[in-house]
Design an enzyme around this catalytic site. Structure first.
Site, PDB file in Angstrom:
ATOM      1  N   HIS A 128       0.813  -1.207   0.000  1.00  0.00           N
ATOM      2  CA  HIS A 128       0.000   0.000   0.000  1.00  0.00           C
ATOM      3  C   HIS A 128       0.854   1.267   0.000  1.00  0.00           C
ATOM      4  CE1 HIS A 128      -4.043  -1.641   0.139  1.00  0.00           C
ATOM      5  NE2 HIS A 128      -3.600  -2.581   0.960  1.00  0.00           N
ATOM      6  N   HIS A 186       5.808 -14.472   5.876  1.00  0.00           N
ATOM      7  CA  HIS A 186       6.398 -13.425   6.716  1.00  0.00           C
ATOM      8  C   HIS A 186       5.450 -13.031   7.842  1.00  0.00           C
ATOM      9  CE1 HIS A 186       7.964  -9.533   8.023  1.00  0.00           C
ATOM     10  NE2 HIS A 186       9.117  -9.898   7.494  1.00  0.00           N
ATOM     11  N   GLU A 216       5.910 -13.337  11.694  1.00  0.00           N
ATOM     12  CA  GLU A 216       5.483 -12.164  12.452  1.00  0.00           C
ATOM     13  C   GLU A 216       3.969 -11.958  12.431  1.00  0.00           C
ATOM     14  OE1 GLU A 216       7.652  -8.721  11.169  1.00  0.00           O
ATOM     15  OE2 GLU A 216       9.592  -9.731  11.303  1.00  0.00           O
ATOM     16  N   HIS A 248      15.249 -14.646   5.911  1.00  0.00           N
ATOM     17  CA  HIS A 248      14.259 -15.378   6.712  1.00  0.00           C
ATOM     18  C   HIS A 248      14.329 -16.876   6.437  1.00  0.00           C
ATOM     19  CE1 HIS A 248      12.169 -12.233   8.827  1.00  0.00           C
ATOM     20  NE2 HIS A 248      11.909 -11.562   7.722  1.00  0.00           N
TER      21      HIS A 248
END
Length: 302
Positions: A128, A186, A216, A248
């Site tokens: 966004h 993620h 997360e 990650h």
């Protein structure tokens, strides 16, 4: 005398009118020269979160190649949304632009039509922010007149179903039906985190032993482990649900640290087989992004 005065007045009015007309034409000419339509120039901007792991770049190289094959002759540029990764790469001498910098560069280079394709997984904060930044260039003086933004990997129920099929096709062939597959997403505090449990639903329809966890967000790894234990599953293939197998994937998922997913699963009595392959490395997954880019390109023509 009256006639002389009248003539002089008429000449003065004529000169004033002529001067005004010349000034108007001059100004109109100047404005026309600045406001005339630019020659049409179309470009593509691929925007990813980014990665600083050299081995993970193969994913971006793959989708870059696929985009250029799908849109031959159209210039392709890149931007990273992560300031941390851009800063880290800059220290290594590799300059990557932010979306704002890339759009400014394309505006300066005379692009009139730009399709911006997000390579994010979900329409979260990064997407966004990028969307607002890039679309703002359409309203700027000397900006880019026509801009369309392609959706991230997941933006609809159809996307989730297609992504589930594509990801399952990339599970190692040696995996048995009674063994689990765990995809690491993620995760985010943004409302778009709902796409991860949404993906869990679509995976469940296609394979009951495929799960989604996030670093997360939710579902968590603990949520996944509870289900694995309840089903007495002893082996799990763990794969990144991210465009690249970056930090990650290599550390949080497959690392040897005590809190990595591999270590936590192993401690829980579940054999863990990490698969270091980003989703943008998988042609059938990358094709979903390409389809969104095709939609964006069509929007530029309207």
């Amino acid at each position: 005398m009256y006639k002389s005065f009248h003539c002089r007045t008429s000449r003065l009015l004529y000169l004033l009118c002529a001067s005004f007309l010349l000034l108007t034409l001059s100004c109109t000419g100047v404005l026309a020269s600045h406001g005339q339509e630019q020659p049409e120039k179309t470009g593509i901007l691929l925007v990813a979160f980014g990665t600083s792991v050299p081995e993970a770049q193969v994913a971006f190289k793959n989708i870059d190649s696929m985009v250029k094959k799908a849109f031959p002759g159209i210039p392709v540029q890149w931007a990273y949304t992560s300031h941390i990764i851009r800063h880290k790469l800059a220290k290594q001498g590799q300059i990557l632009l932010s979306p704002a910098q890339a759009m400014a560069k394309m505006a300066d280079e005379g692009f009139t039509d730009v399709a911006v394709q997000s390579l994010h997984t979900i329409p979260g904060e990064e997407f966004h922010a990028m969307f607002g930044t890039t679309r703002a260039f359409q309203k700027m003086p000397n900006g880019i007149p026509h801009i369309a933004v392609g959706q991230p990997l997941l933006s609809s129920a159809a996307d989730m179903s297609a992504a589930a099929d594509a990801l399952l096709a990339n599970v190692p062939k040696e995996r048995k039906p009674y063994e689990a597959v765990v995809f690491m997403g993620h995760g985010t505090p943004h409302p778009a985190n709902v796409y991860y449990p949404g993906m869990q639903y679509y995976f469940s329809l296609k394979d009951p032993n495929v799960f989604v966890g996030t670093v997360e967000g939710s579902p968590t790894l603990d949520d996944v482990i509870k289900t694995l234990k309840a089903r007495k599953i002893k082996k799990a293939y763990v794969m990144p649900f991210m465009s690249v197998a970056g930090d990650h994937a290599r550390n949080d998922m497959a690392g040897d640290e005590p809190d990595s997913w591999k270590s936590v699963l192993t401690k829980a009595g579940i054999e863990c087989v990490p698969v270091l392959k980003g989703t943008a490395e998988m042609d059938n997954v990358a094709s979903i992004w390409i389809d969104h880019l095709k939609t964006a390109m069509q929007q530029l023509k309207h």
